[in-house]
Design a protein around this motif. Structure first.
Motif, short mmCIF file in Angstrom:
data_model
loop_
_atom_site.label_atom_id
_atom_site.label_comp_id
_atom_site.label_asym_id
_atom_site.label_seq_id
_atom_site.Cartn_x
_atom_site.Cartn_y
_atom_site.Cartn_z
N LYS A 220 5.63 2.92 5.79
CA LYS A 220 5.13 1.55 5.57
C LYS A 220 4.06 1.12 6.58
O LYS A 220 3.15 0.37 6.26
CB LYS A 220 6.30 0.55 5.64
CG LYS A 220 6.96 0.31 4.29
CD LYS A 220 8.07 -0.70 4.40
CE LYS A 220 8.64 -1.00 3.02
NZ LYS A 220 9.90 -1.73 3.09
N THR A 221 4.19 1.59 7.81
CA THR A 221 3.26 1.16 8.87
C THR A 221 1.83 1.63 8.62
O THR A 221 0.90 1.18 9.29
CB THR A 221 3.71 1.71 10.24
OG1 THR A 221 3.90 3.12 10.12
CG2 THR A 221 5.00 1.06 10.70
N PHE A 222 1.64 2.53 7.66
CA PHE A 222 0.29 3.02 7.37
C PHE A 222 -0.49 2.07 6.44
O PHE A 222 -1.65 2.33 6.13
CB PHE A 222 0.35 4.42 6.74
CG PHE A 222 0.70 5.50 7.74
CD1 PHE A 222 -0.27 6.25 8.37
CD2 PHE A 222 2.03 5.76 8.05
CE1 PHE A 222 0.05 7.23 9.29
CE2 PHE A 222 2.37 6.74 8.97
CZ PHE A 222 1.37 7.48 9.60
N ASN A 223 0.18 0.98 6.01
CA ASN A 223 -0.47 -0.01 5.12
C ASN A 223 -1.16 0.65 3.92
O ASN A 223 -2.37 0.52 3.71
CB ASN A 223 -1.51 -0.85 5.90
CG ASN A 223 -0.83 -1.66 6.99
OD1 ASN A 223 0.25 -2.20 6.77
ND2 ASN A 223 -1.45 -1.74 8.15
N LEU A 224 -0.38 1.36 3.15
CA LEU A 224 -0.91 2.11 2.01
C LEU A 224 -1.18 1.20 0.82
O LEU A 224 -0.48 0.19 0.64
CB LEU A 224 0.09 3.20 1.61
CG LEU A 224 0.54 4.13 2.76
CD1 LEU A 224 1.67 5.02 2.30
CD2 LEU A 224 -0.63 4.96 3.27
N SER A 225 -2.16 1.56 0.03
CA SER A 225 -2.46 0.77 -1.17
C SER A 225 -1.34 0.94 -2.20
O SER A 225 -0.66 1.97 -2.22
CB SER A 225 -3.79 1.22 -1.78
OG SER A 225 -3.66 2.54 -2.27
N ASP A 226 -1.17 -0.06 -3.04
CA ASP A 226 -0.14 0.02 -4.10
C ASP A 226 -0.42 1.20 -5.02
O ASP A 226 0.50 1.87 -5.50
CB ASP A 226 -0.12 -1.28 -4.92
CG ASP A 226 0.43 -2.45 -4.10
OD1 ASP A 226 1.14 -2.18 -3.11
OD2 ASP A 226 0.15 -3.61 -4.45
N ASN A 227 -1.69 1.45 -5.23
CA ASN A 227 -2.11 2.55 -6.09
C ASN A 227 -1.61 3.88 -5.53
O ASN A 227 -1.05 4.71 -6.25
CB ASN A 227 -3.64 2.55 -6.19
CG ASN A 227 -4.12 3.52 -7.24
OD1 ASN A 227 -3.47 3.73 -8.25
ND2 ASN A 227 -5.27 4.15 -6.98
N ALA A 230 2.21 4.49 -5.62
CA ALA A 230 2.74 4.81 -6.95
C ALA A 230 2.81 6.33 -7.17
O ALA A 230 3.49 6.80 -8.09
CB ALA A 230 1.86 4.16 -8.02
N ASN A 231 2.12 7.10 -6.31
CA ASN A 231 2.13 8.56 -6.43
C ASN A 231 3.56 9.07 -6.24
O ASN A 231 4.28 8.64 -5.33
CB ASN A 231 1.20 9.15 -5.36
CG ASN A 231 0.99 10.65 -5.52
OD1 ASN A 231 1.94 11.42 -5.59
ND2 ASN A 231 -0.26 11.05 -5.55
N THR A 232 3.97 10.01 -7.09
CA THR A 232 5.37 10.49 -7.07
C THR A 232 5.77 11.10 -5.73
O THR A 232 6.95 11.12 -5.38
CB THR A 232 5.61 11.54 -8.17
OG1 THR A 232 4.61 12.56 -8.03
CG2 THR A 232 5.50 10.91 -9.54
N ILE A 233 4.81 11.60 -4.95
CA ILE A 233 5.14 12.23 -3.66
C ILE A 233 5.84 11.23 -2.73
O ILE A 233 6.68 11.60 -1.90
CB ILE A 233 3.87 12.81 -3.00
CG1 ILE A 233 4.25 13.89 -1.96
CG2 ILE A 233 2.99 11.74 -2.36
CD1 ILE A 233 3.08 14.74 -1.48
N PHE A 234 5.54 9.93 -2.90
CA PHE A 234 6.12 8.91 -2.02
C PHE A 234 7.58 8.58 -2.39
O PHE A 234 8.26 7.89 -1.64
CB PHE A 234 5.26 7.64 -2.03
CG PHE A 234 3.99 7.80 -1.25
CD1 PHE A 234 3.95 7.60 0.12
CD2 PHE A 234 2.82 8.20 -1.89
CE1 PHE A 234 2.79 7.78 0.85
CE2 PHE A 234 1.65 8.40 -1.17
CZ PHE A 234 1.64 8.18 0.20
N LEU A 252 -4.18 12.49 1.17
CA LEU A 252 -4.09 11.29 0.30
C LEU A 252 -4.18 10.02 1.14
O LEU A 252 -4.90 9.09 0.78
CB LEU A 252 -2.76 11.31 -0.47
CG LEU A 252 -2.62 12.32 -1.60
CD1 LEU A 252 -1.17 12.35 -2.11
CD2 LEU A 252 -3.57 11.99 -2.76
N ILE A 253 -3.47 10.00 2.27
CA ILE A 253 -3.48 8.80 3.14
C ILE A 253 -4.87 8.63 3.76
O ILE A 253 -5.38 7.51 3.85
CB ILE A 253 -2.38 8.94 4.22
CG1 ILE A 253 -0.99 8.86 3.57
CG2 ILE A 253 -2.53 7.85 5.30
CD1 ILE A 253 0.16 9.17 4.48
#
Length: 258
Positions: A220-227, A230-234, A252-253
């Motif tokens: 979460k601390t990486f402030n990832l986009s919602d898009n 949504a990737n299955t790896i997460f 990806l990040i």
């Protein structure tokens, strides 16, 4: 004269000659001329390294061991580094030359020795050492294993890791309370990653800090986009990801656009 093992230095002196020879023989000696032994003590492993067609250096923080080595291995005397491996700048000795690392490592600093090796991976093509068995197995473990973690991923991103053999407590003085394990690391031919390497270290460490959570939550601390989230790896937990998937995850990040 013998050296008394010091508890605060985590010293357990190997007394089995055949095991010492097996550890010395585990290095291929290909692609470098210098070998650095960490914590040689009374030189049970050193004597077999000195028979090899390479230049052996030792680094030892214990003054009593240093005196012993100077008295008993006269031709080694000018290659004894009286320093703390974790704090010493090895380029003062090796400049930019490649060298291998070997040793019967004190358990209390063995992981830190490995991390320093990873920092110097451009100069260290090979590494052979004795760890607490549990730590050695962790370093060599694959995804899906309960013991797979930070050490496994970071090491195997750059090195092929092989667990060689187990060593019982009885061959040491004083005997440790656990079994030991010897492992061999051989640097991969292509050991640069196709992603930001600092970010890779950070992603792996952060992911495993909360290993029971999915990566969506632990990163979460990486402030990832919602898009991206949504990737299955997460939706996976860190121990489910192979080393190559962690590299893919870092890319990806790195390329995420918030």
């Amino acid at each position: 004269m013998t050296v008394k093992a010091k508890k605060h230095l985590g010293q357990h002196f190997l007394e089995d000659e055949s095991i010492a020879q097996d550890i010395a023989d585990s290095l291929s000696l290909e692609g470098y001329n210098d070998v650095l032994e960490i914590g040689p003590g009374m030189g049970v492993l050193t004597k077999y390294l000195l028979k090899k067609d390479t230049i052996t250096h030792v680094i030892e923080i214990d003054t009593e061991s240093v005196d012993y080595l100077k008295n008993n291995y006269l031709h080694l005397a000018d290659r004894i580094i009286e320093k703390d491996f974790l704090k010493y700048d090895l380029n003062l000795v090796f400049k930019d030359k490649p060298f291998a690392i070997i040793g019967n490592f004190p358990y209390n600093i063995s992981s830190q020795i490995l991390f320093k090796t990873l920092e110097m991976r451009h100069q260290i093509p090979e590494f052979s050492g004795m760890f607490q068995k549990e730590v050695a197995l962790r370093i060599c473990s694959k995804e899906g294993s309960k013991v797979y973690g930070i050490l496994s991923v970071l090491t195997q991103a750059f090195y092929d890791a092989e667990y060689l053999f187990t060593v019982p407590p009885s061959v040491f003085n004083p005997p440790p309370k656990v079994d030991s394990g010897v492992l061999l690391l051989k640097r991969k031919e292509n050991f640069t990653l196709p992603c930001d390497e600092k970010l890779f270290f950070k992603v792996v460490k952060t992911g495993f800090q909360q290993r029971r959570k999915t990566l969506r939550n632990s990163l979460k601390t990486f402030n990832l986009s919602d898009n991206l989230k949504a990737n299955t790896i997460f939706g996976q937990r860190p121990e489910q990801l192979s080393v190559s998937q962690f590299i893919e995850l870092t890319s990806l990040i790195e390329n995420d656009e918030n």
